[in-house]
Enzyme design. Structure first.
Site, mmCIF file in Angstrom:
data_model
loop_
_atom_site.group_PDB
_atom_site.id
_atom_site.type_symbol
_atom_site.label_atom_id
_atom_site.label_comp_id
_atom_site.label_asym_id
_atom_site.label_seq_id
_atom_site.Cartn_x
_atom_site.Cartn_y
_atom_site.Cartn_z
ATOM 1 N N TYR A 38 0.830 -1.205 0.000
ATOM 2 C CA TYR A 38 0.000 0.000 0.000
ATOM 3 C C TYR A 38 0.860 1.249 0.000
ATOM 4 O O TYR A 38 2.093 1.173 0.172
ATOM 5 C CB TYR A 38 -0.948 0.004 1.197
ATOM 6 C CG TYR A 38 -0.305 0.336 2.530
ATOM 7 C CD1 TYR A 38 0.513 -0.573 3.181
ATOM 8 C CD2 TYR A 38 -0.504 1.582 3.127
ATOM 9 C CE1 TYR A 38 1.107 -0.266 4.398
ATOM 10 C CE2 TYR A 38 0.075 1.897 4.349
ATOM 11 C CZ TYR A 38 0.880 0.972 4.976
ATOM 12 O OH TYR A 38 1.467 1.287 6.172
ATOM 13 N N LYS A 153 6.492 -2.057 1.990
ATOM 14 C CA LYS A 153 5.311 -1.407 2.574
ATOM 15 C C LYS A 153 4.119 -2.354 2.443
ATOM 16 O O LYS A 153 3.208 -2.167 1.642
ATOM 17 C CB LYS A 153 5.041 -0.051 1.915
ATOM 18 C CG LYS A 153 4.199 0.845 2.804
ATOM 19 C CD LYS A 153 4.305 2.293 2.389
ATOM 20 C CE LYS A 153 3.310 3.186 3.106
ATOM 21 N NZ LYS A 153 3.365 3.141 4.557
ATOM 22 N N GLU A 185 12.317 2.461 13.846
ATOM 23 C CA GLU A 185 11.372 3.490 13.395
ATOM 24 C C GLU A 185 10.190 3.501 14.343
ATOM 25 O O GLU A 185 10.170 2.774 15.335
ATOM 26 C CB GLU A 185 10.924 3.191 11.952
ATOM 27 C CG GLU A 185 10.231 1.845 11.804
ATOM 28 C CD GLU A 185 9.854 1.490 10.368
ATOM 29 O OE1 GLU A 185 9.751 2.384 9.526
ATOM 30 O OE2 GLU A 185 9.652 0.279 10.115
ATOM 31 N N LEU A 209 11.150 1.072 7.014
ATOM 32 C CA LEU A 209 10.630 1.653 5.776
ATOM 33 C C LEU A 209 11.377 2.945 5.459
ATOM 34 O O LEU A 209 11.559 3.789 6.348
ATOM 35 C CB LEU A 209 9.138 1.969 5.954
ATOM 36 C CG LEU A 209 8.462 2.412 4.666
ATOM 37 C CD1 LEU A 209 8.234 1.210 3.752
ATOM 38 C CD2 LEU A 209 7.151 3.113 4.941
HETATM 39 N N1 PMP Z 1 7.655 3.791 8.787
HETATM 40 C C1 PMP Z 1 6.458 3.169 8.822
HETATM 41 C C2 PMP Z 1 6.361 1.819 9.454
HETATM 42 C C3 PMP Z 1 5.316 3.787 8.266
HETATM 43 O O1 PMP Z 1 4.130 3.160 8.275
HETATM 44 C C4 PMP Z 1 5.437 5.091 7.708
HETATM 45 C C5 PMP Z 1 4.224 5.789 7.159
HETATM 46 N N2 PMP Z 1 3.902 5.334 5.875
HETATM 47 C C6 PMP Z 1 6.698 5.706 7.687
HETATM 48 C C7 PMP Z 1 7.785 5.022 8.239
HETATM 49 C C8 PMP Z 1 6.895 7.066 7.074
HETATM 50 O O2 PMP Z 1 6.826 7.013 5.664
HETATM 51 P P1 PMP Z 1 6.318 8.235 4.790
HETATM 52 O O3 PMP Z 1 7.173 9.417 5.096
HETATM 53 O O4 PMP Z 1 6.469 7.771 3.394
HETATM 54 O O5 PMP Z 1 4.861 8.474 5.169
#
Ligand code: PMP
Length: 293
Positions: A38, A153, A185, A209
């Site tokens: 996603y 993701k 994270e 991620l």
């Molecule tokens: N880590 C995780 C586990 C997330 O779910 C997200 C949010 N999508 C992020 C980091 C931050 O990613 P982004 O800046 O692309 O929203």
């Protein structure tokens, strides 16, 4: 603006409809196995923000799962822009899109030649309130017990759900995850600390991620003359950090002012959003205006 989710516009396999009416067969591998990926894409002033970065990452996630990307880039952009236009009154939106492997008899191995299931819907953006920005967020730490491919993701988010609930149970906003003595994270965000004027975040790899905002913050730091380093962050560096920040599509860049119930930071700024956050927040608002397409 709150709107019942069932009334939101959505595309399911290319057909426009109401989210409340969208149906997928129970044999969809997304439902049975969490076999899909996603993205969540922010929309400002009805223009897509950093959409190429999001679609690039979607492509990487699909490749890791050996699912063929169902659309070319231009077709994705047409679909997403058309969705945005179906919430005409709402300037700032958040698009959720999901691709699963498709529908088949149940079996773990990947069936060949499936038609992926593609869902995309848009909703009004739920941004942090000015009060939340003024107060800062509260976080707790917990062991990172998720699988080892945080770089994909995946819609299989049980580990992230359990992690977030650790914060929710304590009335906190986010859980910062620790694996082998190092920060990975947040349950749905990337985590940054400020030490001696430099902004630090763990380097991208299989454990976490690579947020779209990781590269964006590096660019903003460059613009602002703030040192920015991607390096492992020991768990022990968190309580002594000058500032802690979170980034994600919905939080943009947000200050963390309490960690495990203790105020973050030092001196007069203890427990308050710090100066590096303030500069990055301002630069982020500029980037939203300049980089939305
Ligand atoms: N880590 C995780 C586990 C997330 O779910 C997200 C949010 N999508 C992020 C980091 C931050 O990613 P982004 O800046 O692309 O929203």
């Amino acid at each position: 603006m709150t709107m019942p989710w069932a009334d939101l516009p959505c595309y399911l396999n290319g057909h426009l409809g109401r989210l409340g009416d969208a149906r997928v067969p129970v044999m969809d591998r997304g439902f049975l196995f969490g076999d899909g990926v996603y993205e969540a894409i922010p929309v400002y002033g009805r223009r897509l923000f950093r959409v190429d970065d999001h679609l690039d990452r979607l492509g990487r996630s699909l490749k890791a799962l050996r699912i063929e990307d169902p659309y070319e880039r231009e077709a994705w952009l047409d679909l997403l822009r058309s969705l945005v236009a179906h919430l005409p009154e709402v300037e700032d939106q958040s698009i959720y899109l999901q691709v699963t492997r498709g529908v088949a008899a149940r079996g773990h191995a990947m069936p060949k030649d499936l038609e992926p299931t593609v869902l995309a819907y848009t909703q009004p953006m739920h941004a942090l309130t000015p009060e939340q920005r003024h107060q800062g967020l509260s976080c707790v730490t917990a062991r990172d017990f998720r699988w080892q491919r945080g770089d994909i993701k995946s819609i299989s988010l049980l580990g992230n759900v359990l992690a977030r609930q650790v914060a929710a149970d304590q009335g906190a906003d986010e859980t910062l995850l620790i694996r082998d003595g190092c920060l990975t994270e947040g349950s749905s965000s990337n985590v940054w600390i400020v030490r001696d004027g430099a902004l630090l975040t763990p380097p991208p790899g299989e454990a976490l991620l690579e947020g779209v905002r990781v590269r964006l913050l590096q660019e903003l730091c460059e613009e602002l003359g703030i040192a920015c380093n991607l390096r492992p962050i020991a768990e022990t560096e968190l309580p002594t950090a000058d500032e802690i920040l979170l980034t994600s599509a919905s939080k943009e860049v947000a200050p963390v002012t309490r960690l495990d119930r203790e105020p973050v930071g030092h001196g007069a700024l203890r427990g308050k959003p710090g100066p590096v956050y303030a500069k990055l927040y301002e630069a982020y608002q500029r980037a939203k205006r300049l980089q939305s397409l």
